[in-house]
Motif scaffolding. Sequence first.
Motif, short mmCIF file in Angstrom:
data_model
loop_
_atom_site.label_atom_id
_atom_site.label_comp_id
_atom_site.label_asym_id
_atom_site.label_seq_id
_atom_site.Cartn_x
_atom_site.Cartn_y
_atom_site.Cartn_z
N VAL A 136 0.86 -1.19 0.00
CA VAL A 136 0.00 0.00 0.00
C VAL A 136 0.89 1.23 0.00
N ALA A 137 0.74 2.06 -1.02
CA ALA A 137 1.52 3.29 -1.12
C ALA A 137 0.66 4.47 -0.68
N LEU A 138 1.31 5.46 -0.12
CA LEU A 138 0.61 6.66 0.32
C LEU A 138 1.08 7.84 -0.52
N VAL A 139 0.12 8.56 -1.08
CA VAL A 139 0.40 9.84 -1.72
C VAL A 139 -0.05 10.90 -0.72
N ASP A 140 0.90 11.41 0.04
CA ASP A 140 0.57 12.31 1.14
C ASP A 140 0.47 13.75 0.63
N VAL A 141 -0.69 14.05 0.06
CA VAL A 141 -0.92 15.38 -0.51
C VAL A 141 -1.01 16.43 0.59
N GLU A 142 -1.53 16.06 1.74
CA GLU A 142 -1.59 17.01 2.86
C GLU A 142 -0.19 17.48 3.22
N LEU A 143 0.74 16.56 3.32
CA LEU A 143 2.13 16.91 3.62
C LEU A 143 2.73 17.76 2.51
N PHE A 151 1.24 19.78 0.38
CA PHE A 151 0.72 21.14 0.43
C PHE A 151 1.34 21.93 1.58
N GLY A 152 1.50 21.29 2.72
CA GLY A 152 2.10 21.97 3.87
C GLY A 152 3.55 22.36 3.62
N ASP A 169 5.06 28.95 5.54
CA ASP A 169 4.55 28.84 6.91
C ASP A 169 3.83 27.52 7.17
N GLY A 170 3.75 26.65 6.15
CA GLY A 170 3.12 25.34 6.32
C GLY A 170 1.61 25.36 6.34
N ILE A 171 1.01 26.51 6.04
CA ILE A 171 -0.45 26.63 6.05
C ILE A 171 -0.94 26.91 4.64
N PRO A 172 -1.40 25.87 3.94
CA PRO A 172 -1.90 26.09 2.58
C PRO A 172 -3.18 26.95 2.61
N ASP A 173 -3.17 28.01 1.84
CA ASP A 173 -4.32 28.91 1.82
C ASP A 173 -4.56 29.38 0.40
N ASP A 174 -4.94 30.64 0.21
CA ASP A 174 -5.27 31.12 -1.13
C ASP A 174 -4.06 31.25 -2.05
N ARG A 175 -2.90 30.87 -1.57
CA ARG A 175 -1.74 30.76 -2.45
C ARG A 175 -1.87 29.52 -3.32
N LEU A 176 -2.57 28.50 -2.80
CA LEU A 176 -2.73 27.25 -3.54
C LEU A 176 -4.19 26.88 -3.81
N PHE A 177 -5.11 27.45 -3.04
CA PHE A 177 -6.52 27.08 -3.15
C PHE A 177 -7.39 28.27 -3.57
N ALA A 178 -8.32 27.99 -4.48
CA ALA A 178 -9.22 29.04 -4.97
C ALA A 178 -10.26 29.43 -3.93
N ASP A 179 -10.72 28.45 -3.16
CA ASP A 179 -11.82 28.70 -2.23
C ASP A 179 -11.64 27.97 -0.91
N GLY A 180 -10.41 27.62 -0.60
CA GLY A 180 -10.15 26.88 0.62
C GLY A 180 -10.27 25.39 0.45
N CYS A 181 -10.77 24.95 -0.71
CA CYS A 181 -10.98 23.53 -0.94
C CYS A 181 -10.45 23.08 -2.30
N LEU A 210 1.03 20.32 -8.13
CA LEU A 210 1.67 19.73 -6.95
C LEU A 210 1.11 18.34 -6.66
N ILE A 211 -0.20 18.18 -6.79
CA ILE A 211 -0.81 16.86 -6.58
C ILE A 211 -0.25 15.87 -7.59
N ALA A 212 -0.21 16.26 -8.86
CA ALA A 212 0.29 15.37 -9.91
C ALA A 212 1.75 15.00 -9.67
N GLU A 213 2.56 15.97 -9.30
CA GLU A 213 3.98 15.70 -9.04
C GLU A 213 4.15 14.76 -7.84
N THR A 214 3.31 14.93 -6.84
CA THR A 214 3.38 14.07 -5.66
C THR A 214 2.98 12.64 -6.01
#
Length: 77
Positions: A24-31, A33-34, A39-51, A60-64
């Motif tokens: 089982v492999a893990l694609v740790d997208v949360e990590l 993004f952080g 500052d380790g807090i993904p916000d409107d620098r990466l997200f259009a609406d927080g989601c 970044l998701i694809a590269e991960t």
Amino acid sequence: DPMNWRTQSRFNEALRTLAGQPGVALVDVELAFGQAVPDGIPDDRLFADGCHPFPAGHKLIAETILSVIKASTSVGR
């Protein structure tokens, strides 16, 4: 979780636990993004609406995902 419209931390922790099993492999997208923001807090620098990520977030998701695939296919070579 301060941003409750995103995946809750306990869900991500459960996925990390499952990923500890053989095959089982893990694609740790949360990590990823952080680590992508100073500052380790993904916000409107990466997200259009927080989601939903901007194109940079999708990249970044694809590269991960690709890095996990490459790592898992090189095991045992």
